[in-house]
Design a protein around this motif. Structure first.
Motif, PDB file in Angstrom:
ATOM      1  N   ALA A  27       0.933  -1.140  -0.045  1.00 10.74           N
ATOM      2  CA  ALA A  27       0.090  -0.086   0.111  1.00 10.74           C
ATOM      3  C   ALA A  27       0.903   1.221   0.067  1.00 10.74           C
ATOM      4  N   VAL A  28       1.682   1.158   0.836  1.00 16.54           N
ATOM      5  CA  VAL A  28       2.840   2.269   0.689  1.00 16.54           C
ATOM      6  C   VAL A  28       3.485   2.536  -0.511  1.00 16.54           C
ATOM      7  N   ALA A  29       4.178   1.446  -1.015  1.00 15.41           N
ATOM      8  CA  ALA A  29       4.788   1.677  -2.360  1.00 15.41           C
ATOM      9  C   ALA A  29       3.998   1.916  -3.336  1.00 15.41           C
ATOM     10  N   CYS A  30       2.867   1.639  -3.261  1.00 13.72           N
ATOM     11  CA  CYS A  30       1.878   1.643  -4.554  1.00 13.72           C
ATOM     12  C   CYS A  30       1.745   3.269  -4.700  1.00 13.72           C
ATOM     13  N   THR A  31       1.781   4.006  -3.343  1.00 12.20           N
ATOM     14  CA  THR A  31       1.519   5.610  -3.660  1.00 12.20           C
ATOM     15  C   THR A  31       2.730   6.255  -4.008  1.00 12.20           C
ATOM     16  N   GLU A  32       3.557   5.595  -4.226  1.00 12.48           N
ATOM     17  CA  GLU A  32       5.149   6.289  -4.644  1.00 12.48           C
ATOM     18  C   GLU A  32       5.169   6.042  -6.344  1.00 12.48           C
ATOM     19  N   ILE A  33       4.458   4.886  -6.843  1.00 13.97           N
ATOM     20  CA  ILE A  33       4.620   4.837  -8.265  1.00 13.97           C
ATOM     21  C   ILE A  33       4.009   5.870  -8.954  1.00 13.97           C
ATOM     22  N   GLU A  34       4.638   6.311 -10.079  1.00 14.38           N
ATOM     23  CA  GLU A  34       4.592   7.357 -10.801  1.00 14.38           C
ATOM     24  C   GLU A  34       4.689   6.952 -12.244  1.00 14.38           C
ATOM     25  N   VAL A  35       3.646   7.641 -13.130  1.00 12.63           N
ATOM     26  CA  VAL A  35       3.595   7.310 -14.518  1.00 12.63           C
ATOM     27  C   VAL A  35       4.941   7.645 -15.120  1.00 12.63           C
ATOM     28  N   GLY A  36       5.527   6.856 -16.064  1.00  8.84           N
ATOM     29  CA  GLY A  36       6.691   7.053 -16.464  1.00  8.84           C
ATOM     30  C   GLY A  36       7.852   6.151 -16.089  1.00  8.84           C
ATOM     31  N   MET A  37       7.624   5.583 -14.660  1.00 13.57           N
ATOM     32  CA  MET A  37       8.725   4.801 -14.106  1.00 13.57           C
ATOM     33  C   MET A  37       8.846   3.586 -14.980  1.00 13.57           C
ATOM     34  N   THR A  38      10.157   3.106 -14.755  1.00 11.32           N
ATOM     35  CA  THR A  38      10.395   1.630 -15.577  1.00 11.32           C
ATOM     36  C   THR A  38      10.179   0.483 -14.687  1.00 11.32           C
ATOM     37  N   GLN A  39      10.145  -0.636 -15.527  1.00 10.25           N
ATOM     38  CA  GLN A  39       9.830  -1.822 -14.584  1.00 10.25           C
ATOM     39  C   GLN A  39      10.788  -2.135 -13.442  1.00 10.25           C
ATOM     40  N   GLU A  40      12.197  -1.665 -13.637  1.00 15.43           N
ATOM     41  CA  GLU A  40      13.083  -1.798 -12.648  1.00 15.43           C
ATOM     42  C   GLU A  40      12.830  -0.930 -11.576  1.00 15.43           C
ATOM     43  N   GLN A  41      12.615   0.484 -11.551  1.00 14.41           N
ATOM     44  CA  GLN A  41      12.106   1.307 -10.762  1.00 14.41           C
ATOM     45  C   GLN A  41      10.992   1.002  -9.644  1.00 14.41           C
ATOM     46  N   VAL A  42       9.905   0.162 -10.418  1.00  9.74           N
ATOM     47  CA  VAL A  42       8.879  -0.385  -9.678  1.00  9.74           C
ATOM     48  C   VAL A  42       9.338  -1.494  -8.864  1.00  9.74           C
ATOM     49  N   ARG A  43      10.192  -2.238  -9.484  1.00  9.97           N
ATOM     50  CA  ARG A  43      10.720  -3.634  -8.829  1.00  9.97           C
ATOM     51  C   ARG A  43      11.374  -3.185  -7.671  1.00  9.97           C
ATOM     52  N   GLN A  44      12.188  -2.126  -7.614  1.00 15.16           N
ATOM     53  CA  GLN A  44      12.924  -1.769  -6.527  1.00 15.16           C
ATOM     54  C   GLN A  44      12.143  -1.072  -5.348  1.00 15.16           C
ATOM     55  N   LEU A  45      10.805  -0.531  -5.808  1.00 12.76           N
ATOM     56  CA  LEU A  45       9.794  -0.092  -4.636  1.00 12.76           C
ATOM     57  C   LEU A  45       8.942  -1.234  -3.998  1.00 12.76           C
ATOM     58  N   MET A  46       8.601  -1.978  -5.021  1.00  7.18           N
ATOM     59  CA  MET A  46       7.573  -3.160  -4.718  1.00  7.18           C
ATOM     60  C   MET A  46       7.997  -4.511  -4.527  1.00  7.18           C
ATOM     61  N   GLY A  47       9.139  -4.648  -5.118  1.00  8.03           N
ATOM     62  CA  GLY A  47       9.767  -6.035  -5.347  1.00  8.03           C
ATOM     63  C   GLY A  47       9.182  -6.698  -6.319  1.00  8.03           C
ATOM     64  N   GLU A  48       9.159  -8.215  -6.536  1.00 10.84           N
ATOM     65  CA  GLU A  48       8.646  -8.827  -7.555  1.00 10.84           C
ATOM     66  C   GLU A  48       7.089  -9.129  -7.684  1.00 10.84           C
ATOM     67  N   PRO A  49       6.442  -8.886  -8.642  1.00 14.74           N
ATOM     68  CA  PRO A  49       4.746  -8.883  -8.495  1.00 14.74           C
ATOM     69  C   PRO A  49       4.517 -10.263  -8.262  1.00 14.74           C
ATOM     70  N   THR A  50       3.308 -10.605  -7.830  1.00 13.36           N
ATOM     71  CA  THR A  50       2.781 -11.933  -7.550  1.00 13.36           C
ATOM     72  C   THR A  50       2.062 -12.294  -8.957  1.00 13.36           C
ATOM     73  N   GLY A  51       1.914 -11.376  -9.677  1.00 20.77           N
ATOM     74  CA  GLY A  51       1.093 -11.826 -11.305  1.00 20.77           C
ATOM     75  C   GLY A  51       1.633 -10.872 -12.190  1.00 20.77           C
ATOM     76  N   ASN A  52       1.823 -11.628 -13.533  1.00 18.41           N
ATOM     77  CA  ASN A  52       2.397 -10.560 -14.578  1.00 18.41           C
ATOM     78  C   ASN A  52       1.535 -11.140 -15.876  1.00 18.41           C
ATOM     79  N   ASP A  53       0.674 -10.242 -16.075  1.00 20.02           N
ATOM     80  CA  ASP A  53      -0.381 -10.527 -17.184  1.00 20.02           C
ATOM     81  C   ASP A  53       0.322  -9.820 -18.428  1.00 20.02           C
ATOM     82  N   PRO A  54       0.461 -10.427 -19.579  1.00 21.20           N
ATOM     83  CA  PRO A  54       0.589  -9.635 -20.962  1.00 21.20           C
ATOM     84  C   PRO A  54      -0.517  -9.080 -21.349  1.00 21.20           C
ATOM     85  N   ALA A  55      -0.460  -7.843 -22.026  1.00 18.52           N
ATOM     86  CA  ALA A  55      -1.544  -7.143 -22.786  1.00 18.52           C
ATOM     87  C   ALA A  55      -1.427  -7.358 -24.191  1.00 18.52           C
TER      88      ALA A  55
END
Length: 108
Positions: A27-55
């Motif tokens: 919950a805390v990490a999600c509030t820090e995610i910003e549009v334009g961040m890379t996957q690596e930046q998100v991974r550093q904030l939130m860790g590995e996702p529990t799900g990864n669905d291709p679009a």
């Protein structure tokens, strides 16, 4: 037999505490995610996702658990084909200012 029952109860309590702590962290990490961040930046904030669905557009959606062991809502981070955040869906209660295991959690 009694020791085994105590062990099961303690394991259940520990699982609940871990789930609550992970939910709070997400919950805390999600509030820090910003549009334009890379996957690596998100991974550093939130860790590995529990799900990864291709679009179909070449992007993908990462999901993270939020809630208790019996009542979960995913937090979703949506990436474009370029691997950058295009939007996010934090759970409604995921404000980052209250712990999921507190009595006033989710109340305004």
């Amino acid at each position: 037999m009694r020791n085994r029952l105590i062990g099961v109860v303690m394991a259940a309590a520990l699982l609940y505490a871990c789930t609550a702590q992970e939910s709070y962290k997400n919950a805390v990490a999600c509030t820090e995610i910003e549009v334009g961040m890379t996957q690596e930046q998100v991974r550093q904030l939130m860790g590995e996702p529990t799900g990864n669905d291709p679009a179909t557009d070449g992007g993908n959606t990462w999901s993270y658990l939020f809630g208790s062991a019996t009542d979960t809502q995913p937090i979703k981070i949506i990436f474009g084909a370029d691997g950058r955040v295009t939007s996010k869906q934090c759970a409604p209660e995921a404000q980052g200012d209250k712990r999921p295991d507190s009595g006033d959690y989710g109340k305004e």
